[in-house]
Design an enzyme around this catalytic site. Structure first.
Site, mmCIF file in Angstrom:
data_model
loop_
_atom_site.group_PDB
_atom_site.id
_atom_site.type_symbol
_atom_site.label_atom_id
_atom_site.label_comp_id
_atom_site.label_asym_id
_atom_site.label_seq_id
_atom_site.Cartn_x
_atom_site.Cartn_y
_atom_site.Cartn_z
ATOM 1 N N GLY A 254 0.830 -1.195 0.000
ATOM 2 C CA GLY A 254 0.000 0.000 0.000
ATOM 3 C C GLY A 254 0.867 1.248 0.000
ATOM 4 O O GLY A 254 2.089 1.158 0.151
ATOM 5 N N ALA B 239 7.762 -1.487 1.131
ATOM 6 C CA ALA B 239 8.040 -0.916 -0.191
ATOM 7 C C ALA B 239 9.120 0.168 -0.075
ATOM 8 O O ALA B 239 10.070 0.197 -0.869
ATOM 9 C CB ALA B 239 6.752 -0.342 -0.793
ATOM 10 N N GLN C 86 1.374 3.397 2.202
ATOM 11 C CA GLN C 86 2.148 3.555 3.442
ATOM 12 C C GLN C 86 2.927 2.284 3.794
ATOM 13 O O GLN C 86 3.219 2.023 4.956
ATOM 14 C CB GLN C 86 1.247 3.991 4.595
ATOM 15 C CG GLN C 86 0.725 5.412 4.445
ATOM 16 C CD GLN C 86 1.841 6.431 4.184
ATOM 17 O OE1 GLN C 86 2.963 6.290 4.645
ATOM 18 N NE2 GLN C 86 1.524 7.468 3.416
ATOM 19 N N SER C 87 3.282 1.497 2.785
ATOM 20 C CA SER C 87 4.067 0.290 3.032
ATOM 21 C C SER C 87 5.498 0.637 3.449
ATOM 22 O O SER C 87 6.247 1.249 2.679
ATOM 23 C CB SER C 87 4.092 -0.563 1.761
ATOM 24 O OG SER C 87 5.058 -1.594 1.890
ATOM 25 N N ASN C 88 5.870 0.223 4.656
ATOM 26 C CA ASN C 88 7.258 0.378 5.102
ATOM 27 C C ASN C 88 8.162 -0.562 4.313
ATOM 28 O O ASN C 88 9.317 -0.251 4.048
ATOM 29 C CB ASN C 88 7.375 0.058 6.594
ATOM 30 C CG ASN C 88 6.494 0.954 7.429
ATOM 31 O OD1 ASN C 88 6.633 2.166 7.409
ATOM 32 N ND2 ASN C 88 5.553 0.351 8.173
#
Ligand SMILES: *Cc1c(COP(=O)(O)O)cnc(C)c1O
Length: 326
Positions: A76, A82, A78-80
């Site tokens: 998503g 990614a 807010q993926s840490n």
């Protein structure tokens, strides 16, 4: 244990991360002052830090071993995971493509999404819902990249598979060196490899996973990776998992999490995030309240990072700024 690997992990941080006493928080939540420690895996030295760095040390080593020139992963906005995949790509001179759900695209890039841009990631907004659907899109992106002459490497959702879990097997050994008498390690449970690796190193009894609602059955995922990693069957039923901090679902602001964030910040000066670490702390507090974790039992709260997510969560921003100081 079947822990031989064809690759050696690629160092992406200085180790070990600090193990900090949290006496003020301990007494505040009903433990004895010596009982509670915070394992600072938010302080890993890459791209603002977090638990994905330990997984990526193995996964990026595997990508390089396979001759990859481009990392592809999903998540998503807010993926840490990614964000840290983008940071690991920058550190190793690889290109990176992040496949994200178009429906979740925010009007303004804040938090992790801002960092993805700073790190030079290419973002593809896909018509996809859910991790499995996003992965299908990412596989198509890999096919396109190959047709263009690139060599992509697909990093799994959350960096979670048996190889990524090795990073948390390493962390479990590190925790044992720092706290040999540990009885509980409390961690957020998202895509599963963090808990899986800890279970591989510490056994099922000492690891308490707090389900954040990222997957329908994260215990099954964690059990699968732990089984693959150790070669010994680990069933989901043997894992200690709490499902009481999901609230209205992944990423939503759950009231006990808001309390946990302000409690930990005001007792220790340590900042948690509303999606993962705030849920882990809320689960720890609930476990002390119901007697699952008792005074005199040495306990580690694993800080898995996630700070940028706080700055990408407008409701958390609003609610925290409107709480009154004690
Ligand atoms: C991904 C993540 C977790 C969960 O780890 P999994 O291995 O996916 O279960 C916990 N905390 C933060 C901050 C994360 O980004």
């Amino acid at each position: 244990m079947t822990l031989e690997s064809p690759v050696h992990k690629l160092p992406l941080s200085a180790w070990p991360t600090p193990m900090e006493a949290a006496a003020r928080l301990a007494t505040h939540i009903g433990l004895a002052p010596d009982d509670l420690w915070i394992k600072r895996d938010d302080l890993t030295g890459l791209g603002v830090g977090g638990n994905k760095v330990r997984k990526l040390e193995w996964l990026v080593a595997d990508a390089l071993h396979n001759g990859a020139d481009t990392l592809v992963t999903t998540g998503g906005p807010q993926s840490n995971h990614a964000r840290l995949t983008a940071a690991a790509a920058a550190r190793t001179g690889l290109r990176v493509t992040l496949v994200m759900p178009a429906a979740a695209r925010p009007p303004q890039p804040t938090g992790n999404l801002l960092l993805d841009a700073a790190l030079g990631a290419r973002i593809i907004w896909a018509d996809a819902t859910g991790p499995a659907d996003l992965t299908t899109h990412a596989q198509q992106v890999c096919t396109e990249l190959r047709a263009q002459g690139a060599t992509p490497y697909l990093v799994p959702f959350g960096g979670s598979n048996a190889l990524g879990a090795r990073g948390y097997h390493d962390a479990g050994i590190e925790i044992l060196h720092q706290q040999p008498t540990i009885q509980h390690v409390v961690t957020a449970l998202g895509s599963g490899a963090t808990m899986a690796g800890l279970v591989a190193a510490l056994g099922t009894e000492r690891v308490l996973g707090i389900d954040v609602g990222a997957l329908p059955d994260p215990a099954a995922a964690a059990a699968t990776y732990a089984t693959e990693l150790t070669g010994n069957p680990v069933t989901p039923a043997r894992l200690r998992v709490r499902h009481d901090q999901i609230g209205a679902g992944y990423g939503t602001l759950h009231e006990p999490v808001l309390d946990a964030i302000t409690t930990v910040a005001r007792a220790e000066g340590v900042i948690l995030d509303p999606v993962y670490t705030g849920r882990a702390a809320a689960g720890l507090i609930a476990a002390v309240h119901d007697g699952t974790i008792r005074p005199g039992q040495r306990t580690v709260l694993l800080h898995t990072g996630g700070l940028p997510g706080l700055f990408g969560h407008s409701e958390a921003t609003h609610r925290i700024t409107h709480t009154t100081a004690p």
